[in-house]
Design an enzyme around this catalytic site. Structure first.
Site, PDB file in Angstrom:
ATOM      1  N   ARG A 212       0.856  -1.203   0.000  1.00  0.00           N
ATOM      2  CA  ARG A 212       0.000   0.000   0.000  1.00  0.00           C
ATOM      3  C   ARG A 212       0.882   1.239   0.000  1.00  0.00           C
ATOM      4  NH1 ARG A 212      -5.337  -1.718   2.459  1.00  0.00           N
ATOM      5  NH2 ARG A 212      -5.401  -3.848   1.656  1.00  0.00           N
ATOM      6  N   GLU A 214       0.817   4.041   1.159  1.00  0.00           N
ATOM      7  CA  GLU A 214       0.313   4.974   2.168  1.00  0.00           C
ATOM      8  C   GLU A 214       1.321   6.100   2.309  1.00  0.00           C
ATOM      9  OE1 GLU A 214      -2.410   4.225   3.988  1.00  0.00           O
ATOM     10  OE2 GLU A 214      -2.613   2.038   3.920  1.00  0.00           O
ATOM     11  N   ARG A 220       0.767   2.586  12.884  1.00  0.00           N
ATOM     12  CA  ARG A 220       0.049   1.369  12.486  1.00  0.00           C
ATOM     13  C   ARG A 220       0.036   1.092  10.976  1.00  0.00           C
ATOM     14  NH1 ARG A 220      -4.083   5.143  12.656  1.00  0.00           N
ATOM     15  NH2 ARG A 220      -5.740   4.755  11.146  1.00  0.00           N
ATOM     16  N   HIS A 221       0.707   1.940  10.195  1.00  0.00           N
ATOM     17  CA  HIS A 221       0.731   1.719   8.753  1.00  0.00           C
ATOM     18  C   HIS A 221       2.116   1.322   8.260  1.00  0.00           C
ATOM     19  CE1 HIS A 221      -3.018   4.169   8.769  1.00  0.00           C
ATOM     20  NE2 HIS A 221      -3.340   3.296   7.823  1.00  0.00           N
ATOM     21  N   GLU A 353      -7.760  -1.096  13.997  1.00  0.00           N
ATOM     22  CA  GLU A 353      -8.443  -2.047  13.105  1.00  0.00           C
ATOM     23  C   GLU A 353      -7.482  -3.191  12.798  1.00  0.00           C
ATOM     24  OE1 GLU A 353      -9.722  -0.503   9.178  1.00  0.00           O
ATOM     25  OE2 GLU A 353      -9.132  -2.492   8.483  1.00  0.00           O
ATOM     26  N   SER A 356     -10.712  -6.648   8.213  1.00  0.00           N
ATOM     27  CA  SER A 356     -12.008  -6.240   7.694  1.00  0.00           C
ATOM     28  C   SER A 356     -12.480  -7.256   6.669  1.00  0.00           C
ATOM     29  CB  SER A 356     -11.966  -4.823   7.134  1.00  0.00           C
ATOM     30  OG  SER A 356     -11.247  -4.798   5.946  1.00  0.00           O
ATOM     31  N   ARG A 404      -0.466  -6.056  12.432  1.00  0.00           N
ATOM     32  CA  ARG A 404      -1.361  -5.374  13.390  1.00  0.00           C
ATOM     33  C   ARG A 404      -1.759  -6.317  14.519  1.00  0.00           C
ATOM     34  NH1 ARG A 404      -5.075  -1.223  10.494  1.00  0.00           N
ATOM     35  NH2 ARG A 404      -3.466   0.021   9.473  1.00  0.00           N
TER      36      ARG A 404
HETATM   37  P1  AMO Z   1      -8.334  -3.748   4.237  1.00  0.00           P
HETATM   38  O1  AMO Z   1      -7.874  -2.751   3.244  1.00  0.00           O
HETATM   39  O2  AMO Z   1      -9.155  -3.257   5.378  1.00  0.00           O
HETATM   40  O3  AMO Z   1      -9.222  -4.863   3.532  1.00  0.00           O
HETATM   41  O4  AMO Z   1      -7.070  -4.538   4.778  1.00  0.00           O
HETATM   42  C1  AMO Z   1      -7.233  -5.671   5.627  1.00  0.00           C
HETATM   43  C2  AMO Z   1      -6.323  -5.570   6.831  1.00  0.00           C
HETATM   44  O5  AMO Z   1      -4.968  -5.469   6.412  1.00  0.00           O
HETATM   45  C3  AMO Z   1      -4.231  -4.670   7.314  1.00  0.00           C
HETATM   46  N1  AMO Z   1      -3.648  -3.525   6.601  1.00  0.00           N
HETATM   47  C4  AMO Z   1      -2.484  -2.944   6.930  1.00  0.00           C
HETATM   48  N2  AMO Z   1      -1.593  -3.204   7.904  1.00  0.00           N
HETATM   49  C5  AMO Z   1      -0.500  -2.418   7.974  1.00  0.00           C
HETATM   50  N3  AMO Z   1      -0.249  -1.397   7.142  1.00  0.00           N
HETATM   51  C6  AMO Z   1      -1.106  -1.087   6.150  1.00  0.00           C
HETATM   52  N4  AMO Z   1      -0.845  -0.068   5.328  1.00  0.00           N
HETATM   53  C7  AMO Z   1      -2.295  -1.886   6.008  1.00  0.00           C
HETATM   54  N5  AMO Z   1      -3.338  -1.867   5.157  1.00  0.00           N
HETATM   55  C8  AMO Z   1      -4.144  -2.866   5.537  1.00  0.00           C
HETATM   56  C9  AMO Z   1      -5.216  -4.171   8.364  1.00  0.00           C
HETATM   57  C10 AMO Z   1      -6.541  -4.319   7.669  1.00  0.00           C
HETATM   58  O6  AMO Z   1      -7.600  -4.499   8.584  1.00  0.00           O
HETATM   59  N6  AMO Z   1      -9.655  -6.999   0.619  1.00  0.00           N
HETATM   60  C11 AMO Z   1      -9.988  -6.500   1.953  1.00  0.00           C
HETATM   61  C12 AMO Z   1     -10.172  -7.641   2.922  1.00  0.00           C
HETATM   62  C13 AMO Z   1     -11.401  -8.480   2.652  1.00  0.00           C
HETATM   63  O7  AMO Z   1     -12.515  -7.910   2.543  1.00  0.00           O
HETATM   64  O8  AMO Z   1     -11.268  -9.712   2.535  1.00  0.00           O
HETATM   65  C14 AMO Z   1      -8.883  -5.572   2.408  1.00  0.00           C
HETATM   66  O9  AMO Z   1      -7.794  -5.528   1.899  1.00  0.00           O
HETATM   67  O10 AMO Z   1      -5.120  -5.028   9.495  1.00  0.00           O
END
Ligand code: AMO
Length: 430
Positions: A212, A214, A220-221, A353, A356, A404
């Site tokens: 990602r 970001e 947390r990212h 979070e 999801s 996470r």
């Molecule tokens: P989502 O985008 O909420 O859902 O991502 C799912 C989980 O992945 C983790 N996560 C991250 N952890 C650390 N750094 C990040 N930048 C980051 N981005 C995401 C989080 C998050 O809750 N396709 C859907 C899932 C689904 O519906 O099956 C998805 O990607 O813990």
């Protein structure tokens, strides 16, 4: 026989053992030298009384620099004052590789260092027992996850990480050059795990990296994270939420059984969470936030400050369910009787979070409509949409961030603590 320090016990008293590891500390008392040897399981005291050991060896041990790699063969002796109640009187003390001095980072916990400094010299930082322990527990978590799903008939898969489309929103994509074409690093195995439902796999698990772009530097990212993804046919959002809460409970149980020593090193006590977890609706969460004086526009994602207000009332694990359809990706299934709301959920730990998921739209035309409504173009989803036209079962799934989860379970103050070599806005090495 070569052993780890932690494998030595009373049965070895009077016997010969061989240890390999790093010189943690040397204490020179003149006629007596103590070398503390550290390996991945703990410490052992190597005692060299000048009069009782070989002279050349005594000189070598006294001069050895900290963090050098050594191999020691010697007799185990009971010694109350030594760590774990034993010491080793060496017959052999071989320096396999002498370390340079000064060290870029101290391994002993005596000198605290900033996280950034630690990450710059991560290989040394990882030698600290407290830091090692995090990765031993992370390993146990991965094992627990695989055990849990294997017993429930899941098939572990690996899907491509070089892809042609976004799944979770176009702004967080990393573009790469794929020969003469543009491609991206995958944000989520979403489209592939759903496609495998059309392939009849029925229950799949994937553990793999997600990327990602970001922009924000937060605790947390990450720009590269590890995601635990499942997808299940012939079930709905409730069905996969049950898998999720049972899994989280099982992970806590397994690490408290298997990782007692490592939890002690970190100073963490594991409470097994009770299931089912509370289901708080998005509307209820919004009410809580508004009740505390913060504005929320219905339909929007909940901000960090809003989630912190919710977490004042809900600690530990809980779900936020029934999110506005517009706040979730195109593949989430709207409720039949209230299409403004979707069959979606986030698993929270306090304000963080963790996961999801959703019941997915399995009807082709409805999915195409939702793709348009979110301002995307169905042409970019060719292979995915095709899978919905020739026998796609109803299905649901979720994605959970492993990093996470580690952060939540071990109460780490920064997600980077639980990642070997984290990638963030500033950090591309090591
Ligand atoms: P989502 O985008 O909420 O859902 O991502 C799912 C989980 O992945 C983790 N996560 C991250 N952890 C650390 N750094 C990040 N930048 C980051 N981005 C995401 C989080 C998050 O809750 N396709 C859907 C899932 C689904 O519906 O099956 C998805 O990607 O813990």
């Amino acid at each position: 026989m070569r052993k780890f320090t932690a494998e030595i016990n009373e049965k070895d008293f009077g016997k010969e053992v061989e240890l390999c590891g790093w010189v943690h500390e040397v204490r020179d008392l003149g006629g007596l030298v103590f070398v503390v040897l550290r390996d991945r399981e703990g410490f052992a005291q190597i005692t060299l009384p000048k009069k009782a050991v070989d002279r050349e060896m005594f000189r070598r041990a006294r001069k050895v620099r900290r963090e050098s790699v050594v191999r020691v063969k010697g007799t185990v002796k009971a010694e109350e004052k030594a760590p774990n109640g034993f010491e080793i009187i060496p017959e052999e003390f071989e320096i396999l590789n002498e370390a340079d001095a000064p060290l870029p980072l101290e391994v002993t916990e005596k000198v605290p260092a900033e996280l950034d400094t630690r990450l710059d010299s991560r290989f040394i930082d990882l030698r600290r027992p407290r830091v090692q322990a995090i990765f031993r527990i992370r390993h146990a978590m991965l094992q627990a996850i695989r055990e849990f799903f294997d017993r429930r008939g899941f098939i572990e898969v690996n899907t491509p990480k070089i892809v042609s489309t976004a799944t979770e929103g176009g702004t967080e994509l990393f573009p790469i050059t794929y020969f003469e074409r543009e491609a991206f690093l995958n944000q989520s195995p979403q489209l592939y795990k759903q496609t495998l439902m059309a392939a009849g796999f029925e229950r799949v698990l994937e553990i793999g990296p997600i990327f990602r772009a970001e922009e924000h530097n937060t605790i947390r990212h990450l720009n590269e994270a590890v995601s635990i993804d499942i997808e299940v046919s012939f079930t709905d959002h409730e069905g996969v939420m049950r898998y999720l809460e049972e899994l989280v409970k099982y992970i806590h149980e397994r690490i408290s059984e298997r990782c007692e020593r490592y939890l002690e090193w970190i100073g963490v006590k594991i409470d097994i969470p009770e299931i089912p977890f509370t289901r708080l609706s998005y509307d209820e969460a919004v009410e809580i936030v508004k009740g505390k004086g913060e504005e929320v526009n219905w339909g929007e994602d909940l901000s960090t400050s809003a989630l912190k207000l919710v977490a004042e009332d809900y600690s530990g694990y809980y779900f936020i369910v029934d999110w506005p359809t517009e706040s979730k990706p195109f593949y989430a299934m709207p409720h039949e009787n209230d299409p403004e709301i979707s069959k979606t959920f986030d698993l929270m730990h306090g304000w963080l979070e963790i996961a999801s998921g959703a019941q997915r739209i399995h009807i082709h035309d409805m999915l195409v409509r939702r793709i348009y409504e979110q301002g995307l173009s169905p042409e970019s989803f060719g292979f995915y949409l095709q899978a919905f036209r020739y026998g796609m079962p109803p299905h649901a799934g979720w994605g959970m961030g492993l990093d996470r989860l580690v952060m939540a379970v071990l109460n780490l103050s920064n997600i980077r603590e639980g990642v070997l070599f984290p990638r963030d806005r500033q950090r591309l090495v090591p």
